[in-house]
Each structure stands twice: as C-alpha cells, then as structure tokens.
Design a protein around this motif. Structure first.
Motif, PDB file in Angstrom:
ATOM      1  N   PRO A 269       0.824  -1.215   0.000  1.00  0.00           N
ATOM      2  CA  PRO A 269       0.000   0.000   0.000  1.00  0.00           C
ATOM      3  C   PRO A 269       0.858   1.264   0.000  1.00  0.00           C
ATOM      4  CG  PRO A 269       0.046  -0.965   2.191  1.00  0.00           C
ATOM      5  CD  PRO A 269       0.778  -1.915   1.290  1.00  0.00           C
ATOM      6  N   THR A 270       0.276   2.333  -0.508  1.00  0.00           N
ATOM      7  CA  THR A 270       0.893   3.653  -0.494  1.00  0.00           C
ATOM      8  C   THR A 270      -0.148   4.639   0.014  1.00  0.00           C
ATOM      9  OG1 THR A 270       0.159   4.276  -2.719  1.00  0.00           O
ATOM     10  CG2 THR A 270       2.227   3.020  -2.558  1.00  0.00           C
ATOM     11  N   THR A 271       0.211   5.915   0.087  1.00  0.00           N
ATOM     12  CA  THR A 271      -0.768   6.923   0.509  1.00  0.00           C
ATOM     13  C   THR A 271      -1.850   7.136  -0.550  1.00  0.00           C
ATOM     14  OG1 THR A 271       0.717   8.641  -0.300  1.00  0.00           O
ATOM     15  CG2 THR A 271       0.810   8.131   2.060  1.00  0.00           C
ATOM     16  N   GLY A 272      -1.708   6.494  -1.698  1.00  0.00           N
ATOM     17  CA  GLY A 272      -2.748   6.534  -2.719  1.00  0.00           C
ATOM     18  C   GLY A 272      -3.686   5.345  -2.643  1.00  0.00           C
ATOM     19  N   SER A 273      -3.435   4.422  -1.715  1.00  0.00           N
ATOM     20  CA  SER A 273      -4.272   3.226  -1.567  1.00  0.00           C
ATOM     21  C   SER A 273      -5.550   3.553  -0.800  1.00  0.00           C
ATOM     22  CB  SER A 273      -3.488   2.137  -0.823  1.00  0.00           C
ATOM     23  OG  SER A 273      -2.332   1.766  -1.527  1.00  0.00           O
ATOM     24  N   ALA A 274      -6.422   2.555  -0.695  1.00  0.00           N
ATOM     25  CA  ALA A 274      -7.661   2.725   0.072  1.00  0.00           C
ATOM     26  C   ALA A 274      -7.318   3.115   1.503  1.00  0.00           C
ATOM     27  CB  ALA A 274      -8.469   1.438   0.047  1.00  0.00           C
ATOM     28  N   GLN A 275      -8.185   3.905   2.109  1.00  0.00           N
ATOM     29  CA  GLN A 275      -7.926   4.454   3.434  1.00  0.00           C
ATOM     30  C   GLN A 275      -9.061   4.093   4.376  1.00  0.00           C
ATOM     31  OE1 GLN A 275      -7.100   8.647   3.381  1.00  0.00           O
ATOM     32  NE2 GLN A 275      -7.651   8.924   5.518  1.00  0.00           N
ATOM     33  N   GLY A 276      -8.727   3.754   5.615  1.00  0.00           N
ATOM     34  CA  GLY A 276      -9.744   3.456   6.614  1.00  0.00           C
ATOM     35  C   GLY A 276      -9.287   2.342   7.533  1.00  0.00           C
ATOM     36  N   THR A 277     -10.124   2.028   8.500  1.00  0.00           N
ATOM     37  CA  THR A 277      -9.784   0.978   9.462  1.00  0.00           C
ATOM     38  C   THR A 277     -10.762  -0.194   9.413  1.00  0.00           C
ATOM     39  OG1 THR A 277     -11.031   2.140  11.178  1.00  0.00           O
ATOM     40  CG2 THR A 277      -8.658   2.581  11.050  1.00  0.00           C
ATOM     41  N   SER A 278     -11.764  -0.111   8.550  1.00  0.00           N
ATOM     42  CA  SER A 278     -12.722  -1.194   8.379  1.00  0.00           C
ATOM     43  C   SER A 278     -12.652  -1.667   6.933  1.00  0.00           C
ATOM     44  CB  SER A 278     -14.133  -0.708   8.720  1.00  0.00           C
ATOM     45  OG  SER A 278     -15.055  -1.773   8.645  1.00  0.00           O
ATOM     46  N   VAL A 279     -12.222  -2.917   6.733  1.00  0.00           N
ATOM     47  CA  VAL A 279     -11.986  -3.458   5.393  1.00  0.00           C
ATOM     48  C   VAL A 279     -13.058  -4.506   5.103  1.00  0.00           C
ATOM     49  CG1 VAL A 279     -10.310  -4.552   3.860  1.00  0.00           C
ATOM     50  CG2 VAL A 279      -9.512  -3.087   5.742  1.00  0.00           C
ATOM     51  N   ALA A 280     -14.017  -4.175   4.244  1.00  0.00           N
ATOM     52  CA  ALA A 280     -15.105  -5.091   3.901  1.00  0.00           C
ATOM     53  C   ALA A 280     -14.669  -5.995   2.750  1.00  0.00           C
ATOM     54  CB  ALA A 280     -16.356  -4.310   3.518  1.00  0.00           C
ATOM     55  N   LEU A 281     -14.768  -7.306   2.965  1.00  0.00           N
ATOM     56  CA  LEU A 281     -14.410  -8.301   1.949  1.00  0.00           C
ATOM     57  C   LEU A 281     -15.685  -9.033   1.556  1.00  0.00           C
ATOM     58  CD1 LEU A 281     -11.232  -9.669   3.763  1.00  0.00           C
ATOM     59  CD2 LEU A 281     -11.349  -7.857   2.048  1.00  0.00           C
ATOM     60  N   THR A 282     -16.135  -8.841   0.320  1.00  0.00           N
ATOM     61  CA  THR A 282     -17.428  -9.397  -0.083  1.00  0.00           C
ATOM     62  C   THR A 282     -17.340 -10.365  -1.255  1.00  0.00           C
ATOM     63  OG1 THR A 282     -17.807  -7.481  -1.508  1.00  0.00           O
ATOM     64  CG2 THR A 282     -18.677  -7.350   0.735  1.00  0.00           C
ATOM     65  N   ALA A 283     -16.426 -10.133  -2.175  1.00  0.00           N
ATOM     66  CA  ALA A 283     -16.346 -10.961  -3.384  1.00  0.00           C
ATOM     67  C   ALA A 283     -15.618 -12.278  -3.087  1.00  0.00           C
ATOM     68  CB  ALA A 283     -15.622 -10.205  -4.495  1.00  0.00           C
ATOM     69  N   PRO A 284     -15.916 -13.331  -3.860  1.00  0.00           N
ATOM     70  CA  PRO A 284     -15.194 -14.589  -3.661  1.00  0.00           C
ATOM     71  C   PRO A 284     -13.704 -14.409  -3.907  1.00  0.00           C
ATOM     72  CG  PRO A 284     -17.117 -14.901  -5.077  1.00  0.00           C
ATOM     73  CD  PRO A 284     -16.937 -13.429  -4.908  1.00  0.00           C
ATOM     74  N   GLY A 285     -12.893 -15.105  -3.120  1.00  0.00           N
ATOM     75  CA  GLY A 285     -11.452 -15.052  -3.341  1.00  0.00           C
ATOM     76  C   GLY A 285     -10.659 -15.172  -2.056  1.00  0.00           C
ATOM     77  N   THR A 286      -9.334 -15.119  -2.206  1.00  0.00           N
ATOM     78  CA  THR A 286      -8.408 -15.150  -1.081  1.00  0.00           C
ATOM     79  C   THR A 286      -7.780 -13.768  -0.955  1.00  0.00           C
ATOM     80  OG1 THR A 286      -7.940 -17.499  -1.391  1.00  0.00           O
ATOM     81  CG2 THR A 286      -6.326 -16.234  -0.154  1.00  0.00           C
ATOM     82  N   TYR A 287      -7.804 -13.223   0.248  1.00  0.00           N
ATOM     83  CA  TYR A 287      -7.342 -11.859   0.485  1.00  0.00           C
ATOM     84  C   TYR A 287      -6.119 -11.846   1.387  1.00  0.00           C
ATOM     85  CZ  TYR A 287     -11.934 -10.513  -1.278  1.00  0.00           C
ATOM     86  OH  TYR A 287     -13.049 -10.352  -2.057  1.00  0.00           O
ATOM     87  N   THR A 288      -5.058 -11.173   0.929  1.00  0.00           N
ATOM     88  CA  THR A 288      -3.886 -10.903   1.750  1.00  0.00           C
ATOM     89  C   THR A 288      -3.858  -9.396   1.989  1.00  0.00           C
ATOM     90  OG1 THR A 288      -2.669 -12.777   0.836  1.00  0.00           O
ATOM     91  CG2 THR A 288      -1.377 -11.033   1.899  1.00  0.00           C
TER      92      THR A 288
END
Length: 196
Positions: A73-92
């Motif tokens: 991530p960089t300062t241009g990435s998504a911002q926040g403290t709550s990360v919603a994962l909804t689509a099928p897949g594996t998330y790192t």
C-alpha cells in the motif's frame, strides 16, 4: 515558548508567550488487525477486517492505508480501518498508518489470509441421460467405463470440491442403493474422484 527582546539602549520587551505550543513526535504509529480471530478457513459470507491504529508519540493518528490483494500500500491506496471483503477469493491484507506529524509505520502484512466463497459448487450427471431409457446393450455402451455406470462432473470456481455424494433411488419400489443392495433407508454414496 516564551520570549522577549532587548534593544541596544537596554529597553526590554514584555515577555510574550507563543500562541501555539510546539509539539514533537518522532515515533511512528503502530497498527494491529483482527484477521487471526476471523481465521483462514473458507467463509461463505462477507467478512470485515478491522485495523486498529495507535499513536504513542502524541500527535495522533492521521490515516491508515491498506490493500487487499497482497500489493504494497501507499498513501494513494484505500484508506480506513474497516476493510469489507465481499467478493469470492483469497485476500492478503497489507497496511500502514501515518500520524499527524508525518511519521509512517512500516508496511505490515496481516498474519492470516481471509478466504471467501459464497457460491455453491456445480454438479451434473452426464450418464445416464435425464429421462432416457436403457436396455442392457445400450447401458453397457452409454459412455462410462465398465466399472462406472453412473458418471458426472463436479466443479467449484473458488474453494474447490471437497466432497461429492450420490443418492440412487429406484422408482418402482422407492428403495435406495447402498452400494451392495437395495434398502428403504436413504443412503449417500461417495463416488470416486471429486471432479469426475
């Protein structure tokens, strides 16, 4: 800060207090995540990862940035403290926090990958054909091998097939095949293979 001046003639200015204090924060913030409590087992529903930033240097947290695809991530990435994962897949998930003084935390990788698969697998019987009639000759040449007279496929696009079960019911007497005989008790048979 308090200050005053003295001129060459010896005149002394009244002591003045600066309108705003000077604050120094040399410590980067630190952030933790709750991925371990979610776990790495496949989930069938959306999940929310919570990032918990803290700043002990005193200036306070300014922003937390994150990615969900394993990229840095960089300062241009998504911002926040709550990360919603909804689509099928594996998330790192990778993340870092910046404080109000501009101190940036080193990028961290969440210790647990989150895996989501809300979609059911697909199964189909290929032989015998639906509503078809067979005699002994047609049955033996229907398309399956001699040891497999009922054939089909199973697939899953995300987590993969774990198990396949087959239930065979004879309509003439409503008995179920157990693998060796017919019984009034419904029996779930496990075929060979998980994809065919």
């Amino acid at each position: 800060i308090r200050y005053f001046s003295v001129d060459a003639a010896g005149n002394t200015e009244v002591v003045t207090t600066a309108a705003n204090p000077v604050r120094i924060d040399r410590s980067a913030p630190t952030t933790t995540d709750n991925t371990a409590s979610i776990g790495s087992a496949w989930k069938t529903t959306a999940q929310t990862v919570t990032l918990n930033p803290a700043d002990t240097g005193g200036s306070g947290v300014a922003a937390t940035y994150y990615t969900t695809d394993g990229t840095t991530p960089t300062t241009g990435s998504a911002q926040g403290t709550s990360v919603a994962l909804t689509a099928p897949g594996t998330y790192t998930i990778k993340y870092f926090t910046v404080d109000a003084a501009g101190n940036a935390e080193a990028v961290k990788t969440a210790g647990t990958s989150i895996r989501i698969d809300p979609n059911a697998p697909n199964a189909a019987i290929t032989v015998p054909a639906n509503n078809a009639s067979y005699n002994a000759s047609r049955w033996s040449s229907a398309g399956c091998s001699s040891s497999n007279r009922i054939c089909g496929t199973a697939s899953d696009a995300t987590s993969g097939i774990s198990t396949v079960r087959v239930n065979v019911k004879r309509n003439t007497d409503n008995l179920y095949w157990t693998g060796s005989t017919w019984s009034a008790t419904p029996t779930q048979l496990t075929p060979t293979g998980t994809t065919s």
